[in-house]
Design a protein around this motif. Structure first.
Motif, PDB file in Angstrom:
ATOM      1  N   VAL A   1       0.860  -1.181   0.000  1.00  0.00           N
ATOM      2  CA  VAL A   1       0.000   0.000   0.000  1.00  0.00           C
ATOM      3  C   VAL A   1       0.901   1.237   0.000  1.00  0.00           C
ATOM      4  N   GLU A   2       0.589   2.189  -0.870  1.00  0.00           N
ATOM      5  CA  GLU A   2       1.363   3.430  -0.917  1.00  0.00           C
ATOM      6  C   GLU A   2       0.618   4.510  -0.147  1.00  0.00           C
ATOM      7  N   LEU A   3       1.316   5.069   0.813  1.00  0.00           N
ATOM      8  CA  LEU A   3       0.736   6.007   1.757  1.00  0.00           C
ATOM      9  C   LEU A   3       1.662   7.214   1.868  1.00  0.00           C
ATOM     10  N   ASP A   4       1.074   8.395   1.848  1.00  0.00           N
ATOM     11  CA  ASP A   4       1.855   9.625   1.987  1.00  0.00           C
ATOM     12  C   ASP A   4       1.347  10.412   3.180  1.00  0.00           C
ATOM     13  N   PHE A   5       2.269  11.138   3.817  1.00  0.00           N
ATOM     14  CA  PHE A   5       1.872  12.085   4.854  1.00  0.00           C
ATOM     15  C   PHE A   5       1.978  13.469   4.247  1.00  0.00           C
ATOM     16  N   VAL A   6       0.867  14.173   4.218  1.00  0.00           N
ATOM     17  CA  VAL A   6       0.816  15.521   3.650  1.00  0.00           C
ATOM     18  C   VAL A   6       1.009  16.509   4.796  1.00  0.00           C
ATOM     19  N   GLN A   7       2.156  17.179   4.788  1.00  0.00           N
ATOM     20  CA  GLN A   7       2.499  18.130   5.847  1.00  0.00           C
ATOM     21  C   GLN A   7       1.668  19.402   5.705  1.00  0.00           C
TER      22      GLN A   7
ATOM     23  N   ASN B   1       4.108  16.923  13.070  1.00  0.00           N
ATOM     24  CA  ASN B   1       2.945  16.046  12.953  1.00  0.00           C
ATOM     25  C   ASN B   1       1.677  16.767  12.499  1.00  0.00           C
ATOM     26  N   ASP B   2       1.789  18.003  12.033  1.00  0.00           N
ATOM     27  CA  ASP B   2       0.634  18.723  11.494  1.00  0.00           C
ATOM     28  C   ASP B   2       0.411  18.261  10.059  1.00  0.00           C
ATOM     29  N   GLY B   3      -0.657  17.589   9.828  1.00  0.00           N
ATOM     30  CA  GLY B   3      -0.948  17.120   8.486  1.00  0.00           C
ATOM     31  C   GLY B   3      -1.888  15.937   8.522  1.00  0.00           C
ATOM     32  N   TYR B   4      -1.943  15.227   7.419  1.00  0.00           N
ATOM     33  CA  TYR B   4      -2.865  14.099   7.308  1.00  0.00           C
ATOM     34  C   TYR B   4      -2.278  13.050   6.366  1.00  0.00           C
ATOM     35  N   TYR B   5      -2.871  11.869   6.415  1.00  0.00           N
ATOM     36  CA  TYR B   5      -2.437  10.759   5.568  1.00  0.00           C
ATOM     37  C   TYR B   5      -3.274  10.704   4.303  1.00  0.00           C
ATOM     38  N   GLN B   6      -2.621  10.270   3.240  1.00  0.00           N
ATOM     39  CA  GLN B   6      -3.292  10.163   1.952  1.00  0.00           C
ATOM     40  C   GLN B   6      -2.882   8.829   1.326  1.00  0.00           C
ATOM     41  N   LEU B   7      -3.863   8.057   0.914  1.00  0.00           N
ATOM     42  CA  LEU B   7      -3.614   6.780   0.264  1.00  0.00           C
ATOM     43  C   LEU B   7      -3.419   7.044  -1.219  1.00  0.00           C
ATOM     44  N   SER B   8      -2.248   6.700  -1.749  1.00  0.00           N
ATOM     45  CA  SER B   8      -2.011   6.938  -3.177  1.00  0.00           C
ATOM     46  C   SER B   8      -2.168   5.659  -3.998  1.00  0.00           C
TER      47      SER B   8
END
Length: 94
Positions: free
Chosen positions: A51-57, A63-70
């Motif tokens: 699974v490809e997962l990114d953290f969008v700062q 730790n300010d941000g959210y996760y995004q499934l790519s």
């Protein structure tokens, strides 16, 4: 259907990452009721499954941000959508 609760958590988290608006750890904790450590462990395990997962700062802090499934990798998004209730049942029994 007999699902392993660990695998069910991973599938359900993928579904949440795709369907929630800007999912971060506090928001995911609120939705799932899982402890922070459990969420962090599941997030950490997803890339090992392909699974490809990114953290969008967002913001100044680390730790300010959210996760995004790519990419779902080898997992089937449609299957997960259709079986979401069974996933939740397996998680609650695990």
């Amino acid at each position: 259907m007999n699902l392993n609760s660990v695998f069910a958590r991973r599938l359900y988290l993928c579904w949440l990452l795709e369907n929630e608006q800007k999912p971060n750890v506090p928001k995911l904790m609120e939705i799932t009721g899982w402890p922070r450590r459990t969420l962090q462990d599941v997030l950490k395990a997803l890339p090992g499954m392909g699974v490809e997962l990114d953290f969008v700062q967002q913001g100044i802090r680390n730790n300010d941000g959210y996760y995004q499934l790519s990419s779902w990798g080898p997992l089937d998004r449609q299957w997960t959508e259709r079986h979401r209730e069974q996933l939740l049942e397996a998680i609650s029994q695990g």
